[in-house]
Design a protein around this motif. Structure first.
Motif, PDB file in Angstrom:
ATOM      1  N   UNK A  19      29.709  19.580  11.567  1.00  0.00           N
ATOM      2  CA  UNK A  19      29.346  18.016  11.366  1.00  0.00           C
ATOM      3  C   UNK A  19      30.367  17.144  10.711  1.00  0.00           C
ATOM      4  N   UNK A  20      30.790  17.590   9.551  1.00  0.00           N
ATOM      5  CA  UNK A  20      31.657  16.943   8.594  1.00  0.00           C
ATOM      6  C   UNK A  20      33.043  16.643   9.304  1.00  0.00           C
ATOM      7  N   UNK A  21      33.592  17.587  10.220  1.00  0.00           N
ATOM      8  CA  UNK A  21      34.884  17.278  10.880  1.00  0.00           C
ATOM      9  C   UNK A  21      34.534  16.236  11.993  1.00  0.00           C
ATOM     10  N   UNK A  22      33.500  16.085  12.747  1.00  0.00           N
ATOM     11  CA  UNK A  22      33.207  15.405  13.808  1.00  0.00           C
ATOM     12  C   UNK A  22      32.870  14.086  13.398  1.00  0.00           C
ATOM     13  N   UNK A  23      32.263  13.785  12.320  1.00  0.00           N
ATOM     14  CA  UNK A  23      31.435  12.600  11.927  1.00  0.00           C
ATOM     15  C   UNK A  23      32.657  11.629  11.355  1.00  0.00           C
ATOM     16  N   UNK A  24      32.146  10.351  11.665  1.00  0.00           N
ATOM     17  CA  UNK A  24      32.798   9.193  11.571  1.00  0.00           C
ATOM     18  C   UNK A  24      32.355   8.609  10.427  1.00  0.00           C
TER      19      UNK A  24
END
Length: 130
Positions: free
Chosen positions: A76-81
């Motif tokens: 989630x943290x790597x994908x989230x903008x």
């Protein structure tokens, strides 16, 4: 009164300030507090929805495995903008936010799983363990 016979510190005037008030005045009574039913008990939900908190998978903190929680937060943290810090900071912050909001209502077994998830999250991001 001479300097050697100084007044009590709470009533002595210094630098033009008025003496300290000893008691609260009645006309400045504390405003009444809202009852629990009137307060919004879902402020943390609003924080998660409207702030720059990252987007996470639903129900992730309810899963049983620390490894599963850590991997999901990393994804989630790597994908989230919607994050301000690094992916690691955002993931760890979200995990801490959940633990702190649960407070005393979090059973010890659940707290242990989430503490283990913190360790797994550090490993997943290649950070040293504490």
């Amino acid at each position: 009164m001479s300097r050697s016979q100084s007044a009590h510190p709470s009533t002595r005037r210094r630098a033009g300030r008025p003496p300290r008030q000893r008691h609260a005045r009645a006309d400045h009574a504390r405003p009444s507090r809202k009852s629990a039913s009137q307060r919004s008990n879902r402020w943390s939900h609003q924080v998660m929805e409207t702030s720059d908190a990252m987007d996470i998978e639903g129900g992730i903190f309810k899963s049983g495995s620390a490894e599963e929680i850590a991997q999901s937060l990393k994804r989630s943290s790597t994908r989230s903008r919607r994050r301000k810090g690094t992916p690691f900071q955002s993931a760890m912050s979200m995990l801490n936010f959940y633990v702190n909001r649960a407070g005393r209502n979090l059973p010890q077994t659940r707290r242990n799983v989430l503490q283990q998830a913190k360790r797994k999250l550090r490993e997943a991001f290649g950070r040293g363990s504490r």
